[in-house]
Design a protein around this motif. Structure first.
Motif, mmCIF file in Angstrom:
data_model
loop_
_atom_site.group_PDB
_atom_site.id
_atom_site.type_symbol
_atom_site.label_atom_id
_atom_site.label_comp_id
_atom_site.label_asym_id
_atom_site.label_seq_id
_atom_site.Cartn_x
_atom_site.Cartn_y
_atom_site.Cartn_z
ATOM 1 N N ALA A 39 0.686 -1.058 -0.018
ATOM 2 C CA ALA A 39 0.116 -0.070 -0.163
ATOM 3 C C ALA A 39 0.683 1.210 0.040
ATOM 4 C CB ALA A 39 -0.687 -0.016 1.272
ATOM 5 N N ASN B 48 -2.653 3.094 5.671
ATOM 6 C CA ASN B 48 -3.404 1.897 5.748
ATOM 7 C C ASN B 48 -3.191 1.058 7.263
ATOM 8 O OD1 ASN B 48 -4.314 0.001 4.156
ATOM 9 N ND2 ASN B 48 -2.467 -1.284 4.014
ATOM 10 N N CYS C 250 -4.921 4.044 -0.776
ATOM 11 C CA CYS C 250 -4.069 3.740 0.602
ATOM 12 C C CYS C 250 -4.760 4.746 1.520
ATOM 13 C CB CYS C 250 -2.563 4.156 0.236
ATOM 14 S SG CYS C 250 -1.534 3.834 1.962
#
Length: 286
Positions: free
Chosen positions: A44, A242, A260
């Motif tokens: 991410a 994240n 993200c």
């Protein structure tokens, strides 16, 4: 090619002046240092702390003289795909007559130290600290350090997505000359300096300087299709990425892929400021 020697530990990774634009200086840590650092790579996001921007991870670019660069984002599987970003250091007298090797690629330059002379269509633009230049795809341009000190700048590159009826032109300026726009309802604790017009469909990317006063925050987890490159120019903060809490400071870099989740708290005592890239204004290609 000028050889840039490592600097002593007490000056390593610091700027030579009290500039609000943190600039890496390279060098190598002593053998007594622990190897543990804050570098993180996930699917991410990626965090590249300033302590890893050392001499041994620089690149030399074709068509450039007396120049080295730290590549801090490149499209890779599992990472941000829309752009590349490099911190480019040019010694006095160095530069390039033909920097961009791909005519379909646009560029954005942001100077953090020294000065860079950019020439387009015979006209010279001297960019000092905080100076920027947008170079549309297909533009013939050159860049040189004509000063007597090292020049450092960020070079963001993106494959341009053209649309009918909208053609961007080269643009130059300095972020210090642009009035920051406060975010609604924040009483100025969070503001954005927009170097490209966000309403102009000719641009398929934006590059901004985002500023938080101490204690300012992004009070929700932004989750959006735009990819980000964030280079911390000044100050420190705690970022929520994240689901993870990550501490960042001036000189650190974050690359965030699409969607993200992201939020932050500015830690003080100075403002927290970063250079932000994002891709915008285009329909999703299926």
């Amino acid at each position: 090619m000028t050889i840039h020697l490592p600097v002593e530990e007490d000056t390593m990774m610091t700027t030579t002046t009290a500039s609000p634009y943190y600039t890496p200086a390279g060098g190598l840590p002593p053998q007594t240092d622990l190897l543990t650092d804050r570098a993180v790579v996930t699917e991410a996001y990626t965090v590249i702390p300033r302590g890893v921007l050392r001499d041994i991870v620089t690149s030399v670019f074709p068509e450039w003289t007396d120049t080295r660069a730290w590549v801090i984002n490149s499209p890779v599987p599992g990472g941000a795909q829309t752009f590349s970003q490099a911190i480019v250091e040019v010694a006095p007298g160095g530069g390039s007559q033909a920097p961009e090797p791909q005519p379909e690629v646009e560029g954005f330059l942001f100077v953090t130290a020294g000065s860079l002379t950019v020439t387009v269509a015979g006209e010279e633009h001297v960019l000092s600290e905080g100076g920027f230049g947008y170079l549309p795809a297909g533009t013939a341009w050159s860049a040189h350090n004509r000063g007597d000190a090292l020049t450092s700048f960020h070079w963001i590159r993106k494959r341009y997505q053209p649309i009918a009826g909208h053609t961007p032109a080269p643009k130059f300026g300095n972020e210090r000359d642009i009035e920051p726009s406060p975010m609604p309802g924040t009483d100025g604790a969070w503001s954005t300096t927009r170097m490209l017009d966000p309403q102009d469909l000719a641009y398929d990317m934006h590059v901004n300087v985002v500023t938080f006063k101490p204690g300012g925050s992004i009070p929700f987890a932004e989750t959006h299709v735009m990819e980000h490159g964030l280079y911390v120019l000044e100050g420190k903060a705690v970022y929520r990425l994240n689901g993870d809490w990550v501490e960042v400071q001036e000189g650190d870099y974050m690359s965030l892929r699409a969607f993200c989740p992201q939020a932050c708290y500015a830690g003080g005592p100075s403002n927290f400021r970063y250079l932000l890239y994002k891709d915008v204004n285009r329909q999703i290609t299926l």
